[in-house]
Design an enzyme around this catalytic site. Structure first.
Site, short mmCIF file in Angstrom:
data_model
loop_
_atom_site.label_atom_id
_atom_site.label_comp_id
_atom_site.label_asym_id
_atom_site.label_seq_id
_atom_site.Cartn_x
_atom_site.Cartn_y
_atom_site.Cartn_z
N PRO A 22 68.32 3.24 24.98
CA PRO A 22 67.37 3.91 24.08
C PRO A 22 66.12 4.31 24.84
O PRO A 22 65.55 3.50 25.56
CB PRO A 22 67.07 2.84 23.02
CG PRO A 22 67.38 1.54 23.71
CD PRO A 22 68.50 1.82 24.64
N GLY A 173 64.50 -5.75 19.06
CA GLY A 173 63.79 -7.03 19.09
C GLY A 173 63.16 -7.30 20.44
O GLY A 173 62.95 -8.46 20.80
N TYR A 177 57.54 -5.62 20.44
CA TYR A 177 57.38 -5.05 19.11
C TYR A 177 57.57 -6.12 18.03
O TYR A 177 57.65 -7.31 18.35
CB TYR A 177 58.32 -3.85 18.95
CG TYR A 177 58.00 -2.77 19.97
CD1 TYR A 177 56.76 -2.12 19.96
CD2 TYR A 177 58.89 -2.44 20.98
CE1 TYR A 177 56.43 -1.17 20.90
CE2 TYR A 177 58.57 -1.48 21.94
CZ TYR A 177 57.34 -0.85 21.89
OH TYR A 177 57.02 0.08 22.84
N ARG A 224 68.71 -5.99 20.33
CA ARG A 224 68.17 -5.88 21.68
C ARG A 224 67.02 -6.87 21.86
O ARG A 224 66.12 -6.95 21.00
CB ARG A 224 67.65 -4.46 21.93
CG ARG A 224 67.35 -4.16 23.41
CD ARG A 224 66.72 -2.81 23.57
NE ARG A 224 66.92 -2.28 24.92
CZ ARG A 224 66.12 -1.38 25.49
NH1 ARG A 224 65.06 -0.93 24.83
NH2 ARG A 224 66.37 -0.93 26.70
N GLY A 310 69.07 4.22 31.75
CA GLY A 310 68.07 4.97 31.02
C GLY A 310 67.65 6.24 31.72
O GLY A 310 68.18 7.32 31.48
#
Length: 364
Positions: A22, A173, A177, A224, A310
């Site tokens: 992501p 997770g 955040y 995650r 990524g």
């Protein structure tokens, strides 16, 4: 090459072991949170990944952490994402939506609201808003009833994601955040059932997982985590105990996968892999993008079943093909990673296997 082998897990089957990690790109409409019309093309170009995990999408306006980040709250959001999932599926791909609440890593200049968090503890450093880099603000501690509302927001967003055609959802997770803010002792100073002991700090993440599983089924749910990652001013002095107990609780579900961010400083995979019998996706965090060789070592050592790449996927939409051909890898400039600009988004070409061009490119 192990990365190119098919993977068959209990809950997820993939044609190769390469995941697209992501990555926030900041191209959504900043006012509405609707993904840009070119988002479908962007993800479809990368559909040869065994699995795509979307950029983080906010589940509530208060959880939006920066300009141009998309949401998954309204019917308009869902319809735009349906175009994305259909485009990916037409290319034979699979895509999970990453569900995100930034917690205190938000700003009134982005959301128009005071950030919320487990406790009223201000994040050190600065944050990027529509006006550029600015000072963080002290968040407001969520009340117990509000915590339950956030749990329901995650569940509702998961339901909308699956209705919009996503193959599943990944709960964010990691990286300091909201979910990790409940896990970490320096950000969670509550004295109610959501804070204090390790068991209490686990309560909110576990409630989110349970609620989302109830909505869409465990086989469509992933989590995650980034144990020990100090990003966004997180301190986890008892991280090994916290995450070991978290995995023990999660084993009751046959989740699609567990996504672990590992760094040279934390070496989280070394102690978590033996504790997780299900599918494990590894994401290495370092200054340089994860290489094919590093991915092969992770698979070969048994530390991971799937490896997330990524930055390489930004400039190499056909990354699995380039790995297979040992082709040159393009590099994207950091200044195109984020923002409303459309150059550096869908304009990176697939590899041209023409022998003459290949030889020329290899020499350059």
């Amino acid at each position: 090459m192990r990365l190119l082998e098919a993977f068959r897990g209990t809950a997820i089957q993939l044609p190769n072991r390469i995941a697209m990690a992501p990555m926030t790109r900041g191209r959504a409409d900043d006012t509405t949170g609707v993904p840009h019309p070119m988002t479908a093309e962007y993800y479809a170009q990368r559909a040869s990944a065994g699995l795509i995990v979307s950029e983080g999408v906010w589940i509530d306006q208060a959880g939006k952490s920066g300009p141009g980040i998309p949401g998954l709250v309204t019917a308009q959001h869902a319809e735009a994402w349906r175009q994305v999932t259909e485009a990916v599926h037409e290319k034979g791909g699979r895509i999970f939506a990453q569900l995100w609440h930034a917690g205190r890593v938000a700003h009134p200049g982005v959301t128009g609201r005071t950030p919320v968090a487990p406790s009223a503890v201000r994040q050190a450093g600065r944050i990027f808003s529509a006006e550029g880099w600015t000072d963080t603000v002290e968040p407001r501690a969520l009340g117990e009833e509000e915590v339950g509302e956030v749990v329901r927001d995650f569940a509702g967003a998961a339901r909308r994601a699956v209705e919009a055609g996503f193959d599943g959802v990944e709960l964010h997770g990691a990286n300091g955040y909201l979910i990790q803010q409940f896990l970490a002792g320096n950000t969670n100073r509550r004295e109610d059932r959501y804070g204090g002991s390790v068991a209490a700090r686990l309560a909110f993440p576990l409630e989110v997982v349970a609620a989302v599983v109830e909505q869409v089924g465990a086989a469509k749910v992933a989590l995650r985590i980034s144990p020990g990652n100090p990003e966004n001013d997180i301190v986890e002095d008892d991280g090994k105990e916290v995450y070991s107990r978290l995995l023990a609780e999660l084993r009751r579900y046959e989740l699609a996968y567990l996504h672990v961010i590992d760094t040279p400083d934390t070496e989280a995979l070394s102690y978590l892999r033996p504790l997780w019998p299900g599918t494990l996706v590894a994401n290495l965090r370092s200054e340089e993008p994860t290489s094919r060789e590093e991915g092969e070592l992770l698979i070969g050592s048994g530390l991971a079943d799937v490896v997330a790449f990524g930055r390489l996927f930004i400039a190499n939409p056909d990354l699995p093909t380039r790995f297979a051909l040992d082709a040159p890898l393009a590099r994207a400039d950091h200044d195109v990673y984020y923002g409303a600009r459309l150059d550096g988004y869908t304009d990176f070409p697939a590899f041209d296997p023409d022998p003459a061009k290949f030889a020329c490119s290899a020499r350059s």
